[in-house]
Design a protein around this motif. Structure first.
Motif, PDB file in Angstrom:
ATOM      1  N   ILE A  21      13.799  -2.108  11.439  1.00 30.16           N
ATOM      2  CA  ILE A  21      13.497  -0.858  12.133  1.00 30.16           C
ATOM      3  C   ILE A  21      12.002  -0.597  12.212  1.00 30.16           C
ATOM      4  CG2 ILE A  21      13.609   0.725  10.149  1.00 30.16           C
ATOM      5  CD1 ILE A  21      15.285   2.566  12.013  1.00 30.16           C
ATOM      6  N   TYR A  22      11.256  -1.026  11.187  1.00 32.55           N
ATOM      7  CA  TYR A  22       9.809  -0.781  11.243  1.00 32.55           C
ATOM      8  C   TYR A  22       9.177  -1.544  12.396  1.00 32.55           C
ATOM      9  CZ  TYR A  22       8.775  -5.317   9.067  1.00 32.55           C
ATOM     10  OH  TYR A  22       8.669  -6.646   8.801  1.00 32.55           O
ATOM     11  N   LYS A  23       9.797  -2.647  12.778  1.00 32.63           N
ATOM     12  CA  LYS A  23       9.277  -3.409  13.913  1.00 32.63           C
ATOM     13  C   LYS A  23       9.457  -2.625  15.210  1.00 32.63           C
ATOM     14  CE  LYS A  23      10.289  -7.928  11.816  1.00 32.63           C
ATOM     15  NZ  LYS A  23      11.056  -9.190  11.960  1.00 32.63           N
ATOM     16  N   PRO A  47      13.317   8.418  -6.321  1.00 34.97           N
ATOM     17  CA  PRO A  47      13.718   7.360  -5.388  1.00 34.97           C
ATOM     18  C   PRO A  47      13.072   7.579  -4.025  1.00 34.97           C
ATOM     19  CG  PRO A  47      15.423   9.013  -5.476  1.00 34.97           C
ATOM     20  CD  PRO A  47      14.359   9.458  -6.462  1.00 34.97           C
ATOM     21  N   GLY A  48      13.157   6.581  -3.180  1.00 35.60           N
ATOM     22  CA  GLY A  48      12.715   6.758  -1.809  1.00 35.60           C
ATOM     23  C   GLY A  48      11.439   6.057  -1.444  1.00 35.60           C
ATOM     24  N   LYS A  49      11.051   5.038  -2.191  1.00 35.18           N
ATOM     25  CA  LYS A  49       9.811   4.317  -1.904  1.00 35.18           C
ATOM     26  C   LYS A  49       9.729   3.835  -0.458  1.00 35.18           C
ATOM     27  CE  LYS A  49       9.372   0.112  -3.454  1.00 35.18           C
ATOM     28  NZ  LYS A  49       9.149  -1.060  -4.327  1.00 35.18           N
ATOM     29  N   PRO A  50      10.788   3.251   0.127  1.00 40.14           N
ATOM     30  CA  PRO A  50      10.660   2.675   1.472  1.00 40.14           C
ATOM     31  C   PRO A  50      10.808   3.698   2.594  1.00 40.14           C
ATOM     32  CG  PRO A  50      12.856   2.273   0.665  1.00 40.14           C
ATOM     33  CD  PRO A  50      12.115   2.969  -0.456  1.00 40.14           C
ATOM     34  N   MET A  51       9.937   4.728   2.622  1.00 35.71           N
ATOM     35  CA  MET A  51      10.003   5.740   3.676  1.00 35.71           C
ATOM     36  C   MET A  51       9.046   5.364   4.801  1.00 35.71           C
ATOM     37  SD  MET A  51       9.602   9.884   3.462  1.00 35.71           S
ATOM     38  CE  MET A  51       7.971   9.874   2.746  1.00 35.71           C
ATOM     39  N   LEU A  52       9.487   5.595   6.024  1.00 38.10           N
ATOM     40  CA  LEU A  52       8.670   5.354   7.209  1.00 38.10           C
ATOM     41  C   LEU A  52       8.297   6.681   7.847  1.00 38.10           C
ATOM     42  CD1 LEU A  52      10.821   2.575   8.939  1.00 38.10           C
ATOM     43  CD2 LEU A  52       8.773   2.210   7.570  1.00 38.10           C
ATOM     44  N   ASP A  96       0.833  -1.198   0.000  1.00 33.38           N
ATOM     45  CA  ASP A  96       0.000   0.000   0.000  1.00 33.38           C
ATOM     46  C   ASP A  96       0.869   1.249   0.000  1.00 33.38           C
ATOM     47  OD1 ASP A  96      -2.432  -1.509   0.185  1.00 33.38           O
ATOM     48  OD2 ASP A  96      -1.979  -1.829   2.306  1.00 33.38           O
ATOM     49  N   LEU A  97       1.450   1.539  -1.144  1.00 32.41           N
ATOM     50  CA  LEU A  97       2.247   2.755  -1.266  1.00 32.41           C
ATOM     51  C   LEU A  97       1.315   3.961  -1.275  1.00 32.41           C
ATOM     52  CD1 LEU A  97       4.816   1.708  -4.023  1.00 32.41           C
ATOM     53  CD2 LEU A  97       5.065   1.600  -1.542  1.00 32.41           C
ATOM     54  N   VAL A  98       1.556   4.916  -0.373  1.00 28.65           N
ATOM     55  CA  VAL A  98       0.672   6.081  -0.292  1.00 28.65           C
ATOM     56  C   VAL A  98       1.113   7.140  -1.280  1.00 28.65           C
ATOM     57  CG1 VAL A  98       0.246   5.615   2.139  1.00 28.65           C
ATOM     58  CG2 VAL A  98       1.993   7.282   1.499  1.00 28.65           C
ATOM     59  N   ASP A  99       0.194   7.997  -1.632  1.00 26.50           N
ATOM     60  CA  ASP A  99       0.483   9.119  -2.514  1.00 26.50           C
ATOM     61  C   ASP A  99       1.422  10.092  -1.801  1.00 26.50           C
ATOM     62  OD1 ASP A  99      -0.378  12.059  -3.505  1.00 26.50           O
ATOM     63  OD2 ASP A  99      -0.665  10.609  -5.124  1.00 26.50           O
ATOM     64  N   PRO A 100       2.337  10.743  -2.529  1.00 23.74           N
ATOM     65  CA  PRO A 100       3.245  11.708  -1.885  1.00 23.74           C
ATOM     66  C   PRO A 100       2.516  12.792  -1.097  1.00 23.74           C
ATOM     67  CG  PRO A 100       4.018  11.203  -4.091  1.00 23.74           C
ATOM     68  CD  PRO A 100       2.682  10.533  -3.946  1.00 23.74           C
ATOM     69  N   LEU A 120       3.500   3.554  13.915  1.00 27.73           N
ATOM     70  CA  LEU A 120       3.934   3.580  12.527  1.00 27.73           C
ATOM     71  C   LEU A 120       2.745   4.010  11.670  1.00 27.73           C
ATOM     72  CD1 LEU A 120       6.152   3.051  10.441  1.00 27.73           C
ATOM     73  CD2 LEU A 120       5.364   0.681  10.326  1.00 27.73           C
ATOM     74  N   ARG A 121       2.808   5.221  11.120  1.00 27.99           N
ATOM     75  CA  ARG A 121       1.665   5.770  10.385  1.00 27.99           C
ATOM     76  C   ARG A 121       1.695   5.415   8.905  1.00 27.99           C
ATOM     77  NH1 ARG A 121       0.319  11.730  12.925  1.00 27.99           N
ATOM     78  NH2 ARG A 121       0.440  11.117  15.125  1.00 27.99           N
ATOM     79  N   LEU A 122       2.873   5.278   8.344  1.00 24.50           N
ATOM     80  CA  LEU A 122       2.933   4.820   6.958  1.00 24.50           C
ATOM     81  C   LEU A 122       4.277   4.164   6.691  1.00 24.50           C
ATOM     82  CD1 LEU A 122       4.814   6.725   4.846  1.00 24.50           C
ATOM     83  CD2 LEU A 122       2.981   8.331   5.266  1.00 24.50           C
ATOM     84  N   HIS A 123       4.280   3.241   5.750  1.00 23.65           N
ATOM     85  CA  HIS A 123       5.495   2.539   5.350  1.00 23.65           C
ATOM     86  C   HIS A 123       5.423   2.322   3.851  1.00 23.65           C
ATOM     87  CE1 HIS A 123       8.286  -1.245   5.656  1.00 23.65           C
ATOM     88  NE2 HIS A 123       8.891  -0.202   5.123  1.00 23.65           N
ATOM     89  N   GLY A 124       6.039   3.233   3.125  1.00 17.99           N
ATOM     90  CA  GLY A 124       6.072   3.134   1.678  1.00 17.99           C
ATOM     91  C   GLY A 124       5.338   4.278   1.008  1.00 17.99           C
TER      92      GLY A 124
END
Length: 648
Positions: A292-294, A311-316, A9-13, A302-306
């Protein structure tokens, strides 16, 4: 079964921006000494507690008078006033100016009682007792001394009450609003606060940002790095810390964390207790060892992951304790791009700082760039100016893991997910990595060379990309760089203007003393010796290939290249083969005599090759190109200082 975390579930920027904006980064207000207040932001209104100035003050040297006593005075018919004393700056007046009287006064001095104007000294003339007719008729008159102090002053210009006087409170009056909340204090504001006698200044606190780098392969600068173990220096901690400071925050670096869960948890919790925001880089992807997300899920929110961004898809994004948290990607360019795009604005907002006006620049694409991946692309780009001084924008894409992209890229262009390509000449907006970024005065590409490095040192703000001769010519043909530096034989015909060049001796770099007694290429062919070559874009490689080609047909060439262990694997760096020899990893390497001499190694000459500086024909009048041509013509001392070099 794998516990790998996938990005389903990649969120919109836009959602990522809103999520970060919803985090509480605001620091507590604080008071700072006036000497440390420049650049800080006032947290509350400052009112004047006193008049500035606090007294009626003379604005020039002259005489304090009653204005009405000077009415009618001019050069022909001056008015003579009796002197009753002198008033100096910083001294309380001890005289009173009455009718027909004046007091000498200095700039900035307190106006004496009775006086309401100042006559500038240039419009007066001192009068002594011996100067008037009455004193001359009465030699016995007391004070009859033409060299003594003046007793009166002749005023040659009338003044009105208030002339040349700054009244008390005319700068700022007691009770007036001096500065408002949100004011970013500049030198002039500091001056006003000084005038009000304010020493402790109430300002917004700087958000404290804790920075934690993760990954077992990272080593802090200053420590020894072991490349054979896959170790690399920690780039992100210092890059992001500098970005935090530029955005108005206060960076706090924490000890390096590996990929150990317990240590990562300890550091994140410690940082969260001490900081308003915690940033980590690395350990945010879907790898099983990235945990780290754990930690965030178990010790915070954790409000969002991805995020749907490249670049930078795996942002927490989330919270740990009472602190906001953002996890950045591990690759340096990705980390900096995501930081500048999503995190820096939030830090500036918390610090009360506006978006820098010079943080963006518009330019035209220097070439066509294809893209169609269905998510926002933050494309790293470089800047170059053309012959008319207009800004051109070109992509810088060496892969997110390439650290040198940090200095080759000037900013990013946000490419919409629906965009299939950016056309040559299309106008784009570049979000600069720093407000201080400027386009280089000269953009050069091509062959790395020791003489070239020294030559570039004599230019103002050049940029050079060591992409090799072949790639340099290709890029020159594309019209983006100003010049290409080309060494050895070339197989590409590109329209260009030759600015000059030099020759350099090349061959085999061997250990000091040449223990294997290598005499030439045949030794590498006939014996099992380890050889380190250059890559195919290098001019040195082209020169070596030419020597091999001269030995016969394709079969003969293959026989040579297949017999030399390491021939087909080439390194990028001009010194890399020599350094492999110095480490004992190779018996010989392709390189320059100058490099061998500098590193204390042996050298077997195979010939000389030409190095030419070739300019884009449309840029020869560009100031940076003209300066390069001038410096090149006067660089004989550079070539004389390098073994195996001669000016052409």
């Amino acid at each position: 079964m794998s516990d790998r975390r996938e990005f389903h579930d990649l969120v919109d920027p836009t959602v990522a921006h809103e999520t970060i904006e919803s985090l509480d980064l605001d620091p507590e207000p604080e008071s700072v000494p006036l000497a440390d207040a420049r650049g800080r932001v006032l947290v509350e209104r400052v009112d004047a507690d006193l008049d500035v100035p606090g007294f009626d003050r003379a604005t020039m040297d002259g005489y304090a008078v009653r204005g009405r006593d000077t009415f009618g005075a001019d050069e022909v018919d001056p008015v003579e006033l009796d002197l009753v004393g002198t008033v100096h700056a910083g001294v309380e007046p001890d005289v009173v100016v009455g009718e027909g009287e004046a007091a000498e006064i200095s700039t900035g001095a307190v106006m004496p009682d009775g006086a309401d104007a100042v006559v500038m000294v240039e419009r007066t003339e001192e009068v002594r007792l011996g100067d008037d007719a009455e004193s001359q008729d009465d030699p016995g008159r007391q004070g009859d001394d033409p060299d003594g102090p003046p007793s009166a002053v002749a005023v040659r210009k009338a003044v009105a009450p208030g002339d040349n006087v700054m009244l008390a409170g005319s700068d700022i009056a007691a009770g007036a609003r001096a500065l408002g909340p949100g004011t970013r204090l500049t030198a002039r504001d500091i001056g006003l606060l000084s005038a009000l006698g304010i020493d402790d200044v109430p300002v917004r606190g700087k958000p404290t940002v804790g920075i934690v780098s993760t990954g077992d392969e990272l080593v802090r600068p200053g420590e020894e790095v072991h490349s054979e173990r896959g170790q690399i220096y920690d780039v992100n901690s210092y890059t992001i810390a500098a970005g935090v400071e530029e955005a108005g925050g206060e960076a706090k670096l924490y000890p390096h964390a590996g990929d150990d869960y317990d240590e990562m948890e300890r550091l994140l919790v410690e940082a969260a207790d001490e900081c308003d925001l915690v940033l980590s880089s690395g350990s945010t992807s879907a790898s099983a060892v990235d945990v780290i997300y754990k930690v965030i899920e178990e010790r915070g929110d954790l409000r969002l992951h991805g995020v749907a961004v490249k670049p930078g898809k795996p942002m927490l994004v989330g919270e740990v304790g009472n602190s906001a948290y953002v996890g950045l990607p591990g690759y340096p360019v990705s980390a900096l791009t995501i930081f500048q795009t999503f995190v820096a604005p939030a830090i500036r907002d918390a610090a009360g700082l506006p978006e820098p006006q010079t943080a963006t620049i518009r330019g035209k694409m220097a070439l066509r760039e294809r893209y169609a991946e269905g998510r926002l692309r933050l494309m790293p780009v470089g800047l170059v100016t053309d012959e008319r001084g207009e800004t051109l924008v070109y992509p810088v894409d060496k892969g997110s893991g390439a650290t040198t992209s940090l200095v080759e890229a000037d900013g990013v262009v946000a490419v919409d997910p629906d965009t299939e390509y950016l056309g040559e000449g299309e106008e784009v907006e570049v979000q600069l990595f720093s407000p201080d970024v400027r386009a280089p005065t000269l953009f050069a590409v091509g062959e790395a060379d020791p003489a070239l490095s020294r030559l570039l040192d004599r230019l103002e703000r050049p940029r050079f990309l060591p992409v090799g001769s072949r790639e340099g010519l290709r890029r020159l043909g594309g019209g983006v760089p100003d010049v290409a530096v080309v060494a050895g034989p070339v197989d590409r015909d590109v329209e260009s203007v030759d600015l000059g060049g030099w020759t350099r001796e090349w061959g085999l770099v061997v250990p000091a003393g040449n223990p294997e007694e290598i005499e030439g290429l045949d030794d590498l062919v006939e014996r099992d010796l380890a050889f380190v070559n250059r890559n195919r874009d290098a001019g040195l490689r082209a020169s070596l290939d030419e020597v091999v080609d001269a030995r016969g047909d394709d079969a003969a060439r293959r026989d040579v290249t297949e017999s030399i262990r390491g021939y087909e694997v080439g390194t990028k760096g001009v010194e890399s083969p020599a350094r492999a020899v110095a480490r004992g990893d190779a018996d010989a390497g392709l390189g320059l005599r100058a490099t061998a001499e500098r590193l204390g190694l042996g050298f077997v000459s195979l010939g000389t090759e030409s190095v030419r500086v070739r300019a884009n024909p449309e840029r020869i009048e560009k100031p940076g190109v003209k300066e390069l041509r001038t410096r090149l013509a006067a660089a004989a001392d550079i070539f004389a200082s390098l073994d195996g070099y001669e000016t052409d």
